[in-house]
Design a protein around this motif. Sequence first.
Motif, PDB file in Angstrom:
ATOM      1  N   ARG A 110      40.611  45.720  52.759  1.00  0.00           N
ATOM      2  CA  ARG A 110      40.338  46.950  52.007  1.00  0.00           C
ATOM      3  C   ARG A 110      40.938  46.886  50.606  1.00  0.00           C
ATOM      4  O   ARG A 110      40.359  47.395  49.649  1.00  0.00           O
ATOM      5  N   GLN A 111      42.098  46.260  50.494  1.00  0.00           N
ATOM      6  CA  GLN A 111      42.791  46.196  49.210  1.00  0.00           C
ATOM      7  C   GLN A 111      42.161  45.180  48.262  1.00  0.00           C
ATOM      8  O   GLN A 111      42.156  45.374  47.047  1.00  0.00           O
ATOM      9  N   HIS A 112      41.615  44.091  48.793  1.00  0.00           N
ATOM     10  CA  HIS A 112      41.164  42.991  47.942  1.00  0.00           C
ATOM     11  C   HIS A 112      39.645  42.809  47.887  1.00  0.00           C
ATOM     12  O   HIS A 112      39.160  42.023  47.061  1.00  0.00           O
ATOM     13  N   LEU A 113      38.903  43.505  48.733  1.00  0.00           N
ATOM     14  CA  LEU A 113      37.452  43.291  48.770  1.00  0.00           C
ATOM     15  C   LEU A 113      36.775  43.858  47.525  1.00  0.00           C
ATOM     16  O   LEU A 113      36.937  45.032  47.192  1.00  0.00           O
ATOM     17  N   ASP A 114      36.034  43.011  46.847  1.00  0.00           N
ATOM     18  CA  ASP A 114      35.241  43.434  45.692  1.00  0.00           C
ATOM     19  C   ASP A 114      33.898  43.948  46.211  1.00  0.00           C
ATOM     20  O   ASP A 114      33.082  43.189  46.722  1.00  0.00           O
ATOM     21  N   THR A 115      33.672  45.247  46.085  1.00  0.00           N
ATOM     22  CA  THR A 115      32.455  45.853  46.642  1.00  0.00           C
ATOM     23  C   THR A 115      31.324  45.949  45.619  1.00  0.00           C
ATOM     24  O   THR A 115      30.263  46.487  45.929  1.00  0.00           O
ATOM     25  N   THR A 116      31.553  45.430  44.416  1.00  0.00           N
ATOM     26  CA  THR A 116      30.509  45.472  43.389  1.00  0.00           C
ATOM     27  C   THR A 116      29.532  44.316  43.595  1.00  0.00           C
ATOM     28  O   THR A 116      29.927  43.149  43.585  1.00  0.00           O
ATOM     29  N   ILE A 117      28.275  44.652  43.789  1.00  0.00           N
ATOM     30  CA  ILE A 117      27.234  43.636  43.976  1.00  0.00           C
ATOM     31  C   ILE A 117      26.145  43.883  42.938  1.00  0.00           C
ATOM     32  O   ILE A 117      25.560  44.971  42.884  1.00  0.00           O
ATOM     33  N   SER A 118      25.885  42.891  42.127  1.00  0.00           N
ATOM     34  CA  SER A 118      24.901  43.043  41.054  1.00  0.00           C
ATOM     35  C   SER A 118      23.482  42.917  41.596  1.00  0.00           C
ATOM     36  O   SER A 118      23.253  42.337  42.668  1.00  0.00           O
ATOM     37  N   GLN A 119      22.544  43.427  40.827  1.00  0.00           N
ATOM     38  CA  GLN A 119      21.142  43.316  41.210  1.00  0.00           C
ATOM     39  C   GLN A 119      20.698  41.858  41.233  1.00  0.00           C
ATOM     40  O   GLN A 119      19.860  41.468  42.052  1.00  0.00           O
ATOM     41  N   LEU A 252      25.995  40.591  52.100  1.00  0.00           N
ATOM     42  CA  LEU A 252      26.851  39.999  51.069  1.00  0.00           C
ATOM     43  C   LEU A 252      28.289  40.504  51.186  1.00  0.00           C
ATOM     44  O   LEU A 252      29.241  39.726  51.027  1.00  0.00           O
ATOM     45  N   LEU A 253      28.449  41.784  51.472  1.00  0.00           N
ATOM     46  CA  LEU A 253      29.800  42.334  51.647  1.00  0.00           C
ATOM     47  C   LEU A 253      30.484  41.721  52.863  1.00  0.00           C
ATOM     48  O   LEU A 253      31.680  41.430  52.835  1.00  0.00           O
ATOM     49  N   ASN A 254      29.732  41.516  53.926  1.00  0.00           N
ATOM     50  CA  ASN A 254      30.319  40.922  55.123  1.00  0.00           C
ATOM     51  C   ASN A 254      30.723  39.471  54.874  1.00  0.00           C
ATOM     52  O   ASN A 254      31.758  39.007  55.372  1.00  0.00           O
ATOM     53  N   LYS A 255      29.925  38.748  54.081  1.00  0.00           N
ATOM     54  CA  LYS A 255      30.288  37.372  53.723  1.00  0.00           C
ATOM     55  C   LYS A 255      31.598  37.360  52.934  1.00  0.00           C
ATOM     56  O   LYS A 255      32.475  36.513  53.168  1.00  0.00           O
ATOM     57  N   ARG A 256      31.735  38.286  51.999  1.00  0.00           N
ATOM     58  CA  ARG A 256      32.976  38.366  51.226  1.00  0.00           C
ATOM     59  C   ARG A 256      34.150  38.712  52.133  1.00  0.00           C
ATOM     60  O   ARG A 256      35.258  38.190  51.964  1.00  0.00           O
ATOM     61  N   ARG A 257      33.904  39.605  53.072  1.00  0.00           N
ATOM     62  CA  ARG A 257      34.971  40.004  54.001  1.00  0.00           C
ATOM     63  C   ARG A 257      35.439  38.806  54.830  1.00  0.00           C
ATOM     64  O   ARG A 257      36.644  38.584  54.994  1.00  0.00           O
ATOM     65  N   LEU A 258      34.500  38.030  55.354  1.00  0.00           N
ATOM     66  CA  LEU A 258      34.857  36.858  56.156  1.00  0.00           C
ATOM     67  C   LEU A 258      35.610  35.826  55.321  1.00  0.00           C
ATOM     68  O   LEU A 258      36.542  35.175  55.811  1.00  0.00           O
ATOM     69  N   THR A 259      35.214  35.689  54.053  1.00  0.00           N
ATOM     70  CA  THR A 259      35.911  34.759  53.158  1.00  0.00           C
ATOM     71  C   THR A 259      37.351  35.201  52.941  1.00  0.00           C
ATOM     72  O   THR A 259      38.279  34.376  52.953  1.00  0.00           O
ATOM     73  N   LEU A 260      37.566  36.499  52.751  1.00  0.00           N
ATOM     74  CA  LEU A 260      38.923  37.023  52.569  1.00  0.00           C
ATOM     75  C   LEU A 260      39.774  36.791  53.811  1.00  0.00           C
ATOM     76  O   LEU A 260      40.956  36.450  53.711  1.00  0.00           O
ATOM     77  N   ILE A 261      39.177  36.974  54.983  1.00  0.00           N
ATOM     78  CA  ILE A 261      39.922  36.760  56.229  1.00  0.00           C
ATOM     79  C   ILE A 261      40.337  35.299  56.347  1.00  0.00           C
ATOM     80  O   ILE A 261      41.476  34.988  56.729  1.00  0.00           O
ATOM     81  N   GLU A 262      39.431  34.390  56.010  1.00  0.00           N
ATOM     82  CA  GLU A 262      39.771  32.963  56.039  1.00  0.00           C
ATOM     83  C   GLU A 262      40.887  32.654  55.048  1.00  0.00           C
ATOM     84  O   GLU A 262      41.803  31.873  55.343  1.00  0.00           O
TER      85      GLU A 262
END
Length: 281
Positions: A110-119, A252-262
């Motif tokens: 929650r603290q580090h996830l970048d939720t901005t996704i460009s078009q 895309l958000l879930n991919k970023r989340r999994l990357t942060l967990i790793e």
Amino acid sequence: MLKPIFIVLVALAAVACVPNGAAELEVLAELGNKKLYIEDISDHLPKPGQMDEADSISLVNRLVRQWAENELLVEAAEFNLTTELEDFEGLVKQYRNDLLKHAYIDGYVRQHLDTTISQQQIQDYYDQNLSNFELKESIVQAYYAAAPLKAQKTQEAKRWFLSDRYQEKYLDWAEVFVTKQSNYGDSAWVPMMDFLQEIPLESTNPYNYLNRRKRFTCEDTALVYFVQVNALLIKDSYSPLPYVEERIKKVLLNKRRLTLIEQIEEKIIEHAIEEGTLIIH
């Protein structure tokens, strides 16, 4: 054999009469070396004056019995399930550890996830994974408005709606008489069957009907529906990007989340090795 267990209950009628300071120390029940105090159940008790004395005593008695039943069942389980107890304790420990890890990782994400996704990122993912976006059902880009059958100049409004020359007249009429319309804009894609459930269209082949007619009217017993069809895509064709845009964002958000967990899992190992608290032989 189940060992004998004794419960000692205090005079519950005295509970309502004990001053606040003393009530906190009042023992309601004893089970071996365990004691239940009034303060242990205070969150479940009504405020003074909210319940008469008889009901208050009944409530306290019920809470005491619930506490006793819980403690007795736990003691009985510990006494009779000695061989399984180690397994239970291991499961409880693992469950606690899993809860702690989940809370820590969830807070980090929650603290580090970048939720901005460009078009552009959405477009790139769509282009690279187009085969994953085949339609499972036909969809339509359409809109409807409905007015009472008995509204003034309904027949004229039908002709205006179907004619490109008189759209302005129809719109002026609709602004006055339309009482119902679709809840989405005419650029939104929706499942065709969902759209058909909202209008009283009678057709044995609704796909062909919608595909051939960009504008049409239909009626039920109370309303006349003015339907505008902008586009139609059949099942097994590719979804248009707007139809799957929210789905792609979630992916895309879930991919970023999994990357942060790793990353956090790798960093915590590296940090422990650097600090010397973890030694891998």
